[in-house]
Design a protein around this motif. Structure first.
Motif, mmCIF file in Angstrom:
data_model
loop_
_atom_site.group_PDB
_atom_site.id
_atom_site.type_symbol
_atom_site.label_atom_id
_atom_site.label_comp_id
_atom_site.label_asym_id
_atom_site.label_seq_id
_atom_site.Cartn_x
_atom_site.Cartn_y
_atom_site.Cartn_z
ATOM 1 N N LEU A 362 14.149 -41.831 -46.832
ATOM 2 C CA LEU A 362 15.538 -41.391 -46.957
ATOM 3 C C LEU A 362 16.023 -41.595 -48.389
ATOM 4 N N ASP A 363 16.642 -40.572 -48.970
ATOM 5 C CA ASP A 363 17.142 -40.683 -50.340
ATOM 6 C C ASP A 363 18.258 -41.711 -50.458
ATOM 7 N N ARG A 364 19.176 -41.655 -49.513
ATOM 8 C CA ARG A 364 20.295 -42.594 -49.488
ATOM 9 C C ARG A 364 20.529 -43.057 -48.054
ATOM 10 N N THR A 365 20.987 -44.277 -47.901
ATOM 11 C CA THR A 365 21.182 -44.833 -46.567
ATOM 12 C C THR A 365 22.641 -45.219 -46.384
ATOM 13 N N PRO A 366 23.374 -44.504 -45.526
ATOM 14 C CA PRO A 366 24.769 -44.862 -45.260
ATOM 15 C C PRO A 366 24.878 -46.180 -44.504
ATOM 16 N N VAL A 367 25.955 -46.912 -44.750
ATOM 17 C CA VAL A 367 26.250 -48.151 -44.033
ATOM 18 C C VAL A 367 27.683 -48.075 -43.535
ATOM 19 N N CYS A 368 27.867 -48.335 -42.245
ATOM 20 C CA CYS A 368 29.207 -48.355 -41.664
ATOM 21 C C CYS A 368 29.883 -49.673 -42.020
ATOM 22 N N THR A 369 31.029 -49.576 -42.714
ATOM 23 C CA THR A 369 31.735 -50.780 -43.153
ATOM 24 C C THR A 369 33.025 -51.023 -42.383
ATOM 25 N N ALA A 370 33.472 -50.028 -41.609
ATOM 26 C CA ALA A 370 34.715 -50.178 -40.842
ATOM 27 C C ALA A 370 34.752 -49.101 -39.755
ATOM 28 N N TYR A 371 35.714 -49.234 -38.841
ATOM 29 C CA TYR A 371 35.910 -48.234 -37.791
ATOM 30 C C TYR A 371 37.268 -47.558 -37.970
ATOM 31 N N ARG A 372 37.298 -46.298 -37.566
ATOM 32 C CA ARG A 372 38.567 -45.573 -37.444
ATOM 33 C C ARG A 372 38.835 -45.395 -35.957
ATOM 34 N N THR A 373 39.868 -46.028 -35.443
ATOM 35 C CA THR A 373 40.099 -46.046 -34.007
ATOM 36 C C THR A 373 41.381 -45.313 -33.618
ATOM 37 N N SER A 374 41.368 -44.808 -32.400
ATOM 38 C CA SER A 374 42.549 -44.219 -31.789
ATOM 39 C C SER A 374 42.565 -44.656 -30.336
ATOM 40 N N ALA A 375 43.483 -44.117 -29.560
ATOM 41 C CA ALA A 375 43.580 -44.512 -28.154
ATOM 42 C C ALA A 375 42.316 -44.176 -27.379
ATOM 43 N N GLU A 376 41.582 -43.156 -27.814
ATOM 44 C CA GLU A 376 40.425 -42.691 -27.049
ATOM 45 C C GLU A 376 39.096 -42.725 -27.794
ATOM 46 N N THR A 377 39.118 -42.885 -29.105
ATOM 47 C CA THR A 377 37.875 -42.803 -29.860
ATOM 48 C C THR A 377 37.717 -43.969 -30.834
ATOM 49 N N CYS A 378 36.492 -44.161 -31.244
ATOM 50 C CA CYS A 378 36.170 -45.128 -32.295
ATOM 51 C C CYS A 378 35.094 -44.479 -33.154
ATOM 52 N N GLU A 379 35.412 -44.215 -34.419
ATOM 53 C CA GLU A 379 34.496 -43.515 -35.299
ATOM 54 C C GLU A 379 34.095 -44.415 -36.473
ATOM 55 N N PRO A 380 32.854 -44.267 -36.949
ATOM 56 C CA PRO A 380 32.411 -45.092 -38.077
ATOM 57 C C PRO A 380 32.971 -44.588 -39.403
ATOM 58 N N ILE A 381 33.246 -45.521 -40.287
ATOM 59 C CA ILE A 381 33.610 -45.184 -41.663
ATOM 60 C C ILE A 381 32.453 -45.600 -42.555
ATOM 61 N N TYR A 382 31.807 -44.608 -43.181
ATOM 62 C CA TYR A 382 30.674 -44.877 -44.059
ATOM 63 C C TYR A 382 31.172 -44.868 -45.500
ATOM 64 N N SER A 383 31.581 -46.048 -45.961
ATOM 65 C CA SER A 383 32.147 -46.112 -47.306
ATOM 66 C C SER A 383 31.104 -46.380 -48.375
ATOM 67 N N ARG A 384 29.871 -46.677 -47.947
ATOM 68 C CA ARG A 384 28.811 -46.931 -48.916
ATOM 69 C C ARG A 384 27.543 -46.197 -48.522
ATOM 70 N N GLU A 385 26.868 -45.612 -49.515
ATOM 71 C CA GLU A 385 25.530 -45.043 -49.341
ATOM 72 C C GLU A 385 24.624 -45.716 -50.368
ATOM 73 N N ILE A 386 23.615 -46.393 -49.903
ATOM 74 C CA ILE A 386 22.780 -47.208 -50.766
ATOM 75 C C ILE A 386 21.495 -46.454 -51.097
ATOM 76 N N LYS A 387 21.089 -46.454 -52.362
ATOM 77 C CA LYS A 387 19.855 -45.837 -52.799
ATOM 78 C C LYS A 387 18.850 -46.926 -53.170
ATOM 79 N N GLY A 388 17.694 -46.875 -52.525
ATOM 80 C CA GLY A 388 16.646 -47.852 -52.818
ATOM 81 C C GLY A 388 16.654 -48.997 -51.812
ATOM 82 N N ILE A 389 15.476 -49.349 -51.278
ATOM 83 C CA ILE A 389 15.365 -50.379 -50.260
ATOM 84 C C ILE A 389 15.803 -51.753 -50.789
#
Length: 423
Positions: A362-389
């Motif tokens: 993988l060229d870049r690897t997203p990391v979920c750092t927070a959630y975006r929530t509502s009454a019915e859903t919970c979605e990931p927030i990918y604020s960082r994409e890391i390059k290199g293991i």
């Protein structure tokens, strides 16, 4: 005896939903630190810990300790384990076929371990089947039913120590069979159109079932060569010089008290049971939390970072869709869930990160750092994409505020590196 580098107790737990690679890490520790004893301290015959030896022998451990492929390493099944004697016999036969012919001789079982019977398995599967789309994701092995019986029946439940007395075993089995047959009939009454439940009801109502089981358990005791002992025996084993590993099952996000119900297991998944067993021991305790380089979940339940595209790119080598748990689900690393897992565990002395090699392409690897929530859903927030293991490992270590001591880039012990000292 003073604590030295040669007298450590490594406690290994999973910091996810299970399947983190605990068995592989236990095998590595057994080889790297000359461990002579593996103590199992939760779960039962549903562990499914995959280990590949440096010589290429592969085994999926159920109840034997995941260090069993290492010559001379013993397994102790503590009182917190649920034990299926019939499954132990099957697993031993499989190990014998792979050249490990002395596994039973290296196995010791606390006599206070509750027994998982076929009756438990049948009711477990009937209940899961009756739930339809609302299944809990059980492994279908009957462990949860055995735990429930232990809490409800107390001394009337069947324990490993009872198996020495065939008359007592038969009496308890008969009592259990009557209870479970009544429950099976009630399930069928509530779900009369479920053909699978009808089949299970027919199976459990066999009038010779108790006699067959009593004889099988008697054979296990008389012919298997397994040592069944008082709990005090473990204290003696822990008093010896040398390193031991306490091997956990499942993951702390499935903990029955602090996990997200109803998608939880039935036995404690934190360090707690192992620490109770260590009471009075002078060995130095080293707490290790195992996690994958990405998130996984086998079966039902919330999974915020699940990504079907990623599942196609890095399908799991050992786990796929099965009858009871359903699909093996894969997603990006979730800092929110992992921080919560470490909080549930209490604290760790070091992390072991497995399956890093799966991310190489993988060229870049997203990391979920927070959630975006509502009454019915919970979605990931990918604020960082890391390059290199290397950057990826350093980023996660910093964000989790715990040292990543072991990294694994392959299934066997020779494909693991200790990058920070554990002891």
């Amino acid at each position: 005896m003073s604590s030295t580098k040669d007298s450590n107790a490594f406690i290994v737990i999973g910091l996810g939903y299970g399947d983190e690679g605990k068995g592989s890490v236990v095998d590595y520790l057994a080889r790297q630190h000359k461990v002579d004893l593996i103590v199992r301290f939760n779960g039962g015959p549903q562990a499914a810990h995959h280990v590949v030896s440096p010589e290429g022998v592969t085994h999926c451990f159920s109840q034997f300790g995941s260090g069993t492929l290492v010559s001379g390493v013993e397994t102790f099944l503590s009182r917190f384990m649920l034990v299926d004697p019939l499954a132990i016999t099957v697993e031993n036969d499989v190990l014998c076929g792979k050249g490990v012919t002395d596994a039973l001789k290296r196995l010791t079982i606390d006599k206070n371990c509750p027994v998982v019977t076929p009756f438990h398995r049948i009711i477990n599967r009937m209940l899961e089947t009756s739930r339809g789309e609302a299944r809990h994701g059980s492994c279908g092995k009957g462990v949860g039913q055995a735990v429930s019986d232990l809490k409800r029946l107390g001394e009337r439940a069947l324990f490993v120590g009872d198996l020495f007395d065939r008359a007592k075993t038969k009496q308890k089995l008969d009592f259990l069979w009557r209870i479970k047959t009544d429950l099976a009939e009630q399930i069928v009454k509530e779900h009369p159109d479920n053909e699978r439940s009808l089949g299970y009801l027919e199976e459990i109502k066999r009038t010779d079932y108790v006699d067959i089981l009593a004889e099988a358990y008697d054979n296990f005791i008389r012919e298997g060569g397994v040592r069944i002992v008082d709990e005090s025996r473990l204290a003696g084993l822990l008093a010896r010089d040398g390193n031991v590993v306490f091997e956990g099952a499942q993951g702390v996000l499935l903990d029955p008290d602090k996990g997200l119900k109803p998608y939880v297991t039935k036995t404690n998944t934190t360090f707690q049971n192992a620490e109770k067993l260590m009471a009075g021991s002078s060995k130095k305790i080293i707490r290790i939390g195992v996690l994958r380089a990405y998130m996984i979940r086998h079966g039902a339940g919330p999974f915020v970072t699940e990504d079907k595209w990623l599942a196609q790119i890095i399908p799991d080598c050992h786990n796929g869709e099965n009858e009871w748990q359903g699909k093996f689900r894969i997603g990006w690393f979730d800092l929110v869930a992992t921080r919560r897992a470490i909080e549930i565990a209490g604290y760790v002395d070091g992390l072991a990160m497995t399956n890093i090699d799966r991310l190489y392409n993988l060229d870049r690897t997203p990391v979920c750092t927070a959630y975006r929530t509502s009454a019915e859903t919970c979605e990931p927030i990918y604020s960082r994409e890391i390059k290199g293991i290397g950057n990826y490992v350093r980023f996660l270590e910093r964000e989790l505020e715990n040292p990543i001591s072991i990294i694994s880039f392959g299934p066997s012990a020779k494909e693991k590196i200790k990058i920070k000292a554990l002891c």
